[in-house]
Write a protein that holds these residues in place. Structure first.
Motif, mmCIF file in Angstrom:
data_model
loop_
_atom_site.group_PDB
_atom_site.id
_atom_site.type_symbol
_atom_site.label_atom_id
_atom_site.label_comp_id
_atom_site.label_asym_id
_atom_site.label_seq_id
_atom_site.Cartn_x
_atom_site.Cartn_y
_atom_site.Cartn_z
ATOM 1 N N ALA A 1 0.836 -1.205 0.000
ATOM 2 C CA ALA A 1 0.000 0.000 0.000
ATOM 3 C C ALA A 1 0.868 1.251 0.000
ATOM 4 O O ALA A 1 1.795 1.376 0.800
ATOM 5 N N VAL A 2 0.559 2.164 -0.920
ATOM 6 C CA VAL A 2 1.256 3.450 -0.974
ATOM 7 C C VAL A 2 0.477 4.423 -0.094
ATOM 8 O O VAL A 2 -0.651 4.799 -0.407
ATOM 9 N N VAL A 3 1.084 4.811 1.025
ATOM 10 C CA VAL A 3 0.358 5.551 2.046
ATOM 11 C C VAL A 3 0.790 7.011 2.094
ATOM 12 O O VAL A 3 1.831 7.394 1.560
ATOM 13 N N THR A 4 -0.044 7.811 2.744
ATOM 14 C CA THR A 4 0.343 9.175 3.084
ATOM 15 C C THR A 4 1.156 9.127 4.370
ATOM 16 O O THR A 4 1.445 8.050 4.884
ATOM 17 N N SER A 5 1.515 10.249 4.918
ATOM 18 C CA SER A 5 2.481 10.285 6.022
ATOM 19 C C SER A 5 1.887 10.010 7.402
ATOM 20 O O SER A 5 2.620 9.903 8.371
ATOM 21 N N GLU A 6 0.575 9.878 7.501
ATOM 22 C CA GLU A 6 -0.057 9.726 8.814
ATOM 23 C C GLU A 6 -0.075 8.254 9.225
ATOM 24 O O GLU A 6 -1.095 7.584 9.196
ATOM 25 N N GLU A 7 1.068 7.758 9.655
ATOM 26 C CA GLU A 7 1.225 6.322 9.879
ATOM 27 C C GLU A 7 0.270 5.757 10.919
ATOM 28 O O GLU A 7 -0.303 4.688 10.743
ATOM 29 N N ALA A 8 0.084 6.455 12.032
ATOM 30 C CA ALA A 8 -0.735 5.936 13.132
ATOM 31 C C ALA A 8 -2.160 5.654 12.674
ATOM 32 O O ALA A 8 -2.727 4.591 12.973
ATOM 33 N N SER A 9 -2.750 6.579 11.934
ATOM 34 C CA SER A 9 -4.121 6.380 11.475
ATOM 35 C C SER A 9 -4.180 5.357 10.342
ATOM 36 O O SER A 9 -5.192 4.682 10.155
ATOM 37 N N GLN A 10 -3.087 5.217 9.590
ATOM 38 C CA GLN A 10 -3.066 4.248 8.496
ATOM 39 C C GLN A 10 -3.110 2.818 9.032
ATOM 40 O O GLN A 10 -3.725 1.929 8.444
ATOM 41 N N ARG A 11 -2.453 2.597 10.150
ATOM 42 C CA ARG A 11 -2.300 1.237 10.681
ATOM 43 C C ARG A 11 -3.656 0.562 10.912
ATOM 44 O O ARG A 11 -3.897 -0.558 10.465
ATOM 45 N N THR A 12 -4.556 1.263 11.592
ATOM 46 C CA THR A 12 -5.882 0.708 11.861
ATOM 47 C C THR A 12 -6.655 0.482 10.571
ATOM 48 O O THR A 12 -7.317 -0.548 10.401
ATOM 49 N N TYR A 13 -6.570 1.427 9.675
ATOM 50 C CA TYR A 13 -7.277 1.319 8.394
ATOM 51 C C TYR A 13 -6.772 0.119 7.590
ATOM 52 O O TYR A 13 -7.565 -0.704 7.091
#
Length: 231
Positions: free
Chosen positions: A204-216
């Motif tokens: 997954a190519v993510v934005t910089s908000e790692e903490a919120s990405q993890r749950t998603y």
């Protein structure tokens, strides 16, 4: 308990560096000395277009070929022994593959972990309905004993075309993030297609908000991400 995300870091050419232990970076190849066991996007279209501006089409290709060793030039000729007619006819997919093959021959010296078809070419082939680019890239990766890996900005169309063209892949990079940024054609459609493919095939190519990405990302079983692409 927090789940572990395996991270790959995208490094732009103007900030290339040697990797630290256990750090996996993704680069566009640009003739610099790199650590072994890294990941590379091919071809570097931006660099090639710069060379075309300075040297013309033929001059840009000649420049790239002359950067190869004599042995690599022989390998390039051998790979294309049945493709001369298409090259002389300026067949688009054959021309793209020449660029890819030249870069791959250079990259192999760094013993790459991944060689990834860039989103420029992956998505251009989709737009042009050009299955030959996928076939030729897949053939080259199989010949080299490498995984067949693509980077796309339109996962649904990519999956549909891979099914239609009977193209298999081991990994696919694509935008997948909580905000829906660059998830084409839209976030809900991408999420629907993500559920159709094994999570171990996904980066997954993510934005910089790692903490919120993890749950998603956990909702889809995704364990690998690419960071710093959208900077």
């Amino acid at each position: 308990m927090k789940s572990h995300l395996e991270k790959i870091n995208f490094v732009r050419n103007n900030n290339i560096r040697k990797s630290h232990n256990r750090e996996l970076n993704l680069y566009f190849y640009n003739n610099r000395d790199l650590s072994t066991g890294q990941a590379f996007l091919v071809p570097n279209i931006v660099e090639f277009m710069h060379d075309v501006t300075e040297n013309g089409n033929i001059g840009a290709i000649k420049k790239k070929i002359m950067q190869l060793t004599p042995l690599d030039i022989i390998r390039l000729m051998w790979w294309n022994k049945f493709n001369v007619r298409n090259i002389l006819r300026k067949d688009f997919s054959s021309g793209i593959m020449i660029l890819i093959e030249i870069e791959v021959l250079k990259i192999l010296k760094s013993k790459p972990l991944y060689i990834v078809l860039s989103d420029y070419i992956t998505d251009l082939a989709l737009a042009l309905d050009n299955k030959d680019i996928y076939y030729n890239f897949s053939w080259l990766m199989k010949r080299l004993g490498k995984e067949n890996i693509f980077f796309t900005n339109n996962l649904p169309l990519f999956i549909d075309k891979c099914i239609e063209w009977k193209v298999e892949f081991e990994l696919v990079f694509f935008p997948m993030n909580k905000s829906g940024y660059e998830m084409n054609p839209d976030k809900s459609t991408v999420e629907e297609y993500v559920r159709r493919i094994p999570s171990d095939k996904v980066i997954a190519v993510v934005t910089s908000e790692e903490a919120s990405q993890r749950t998603y990302l956990n909702k889809f079983g995704i364990k690998r991400i690419l960071e710093n692409w959208f900077i």
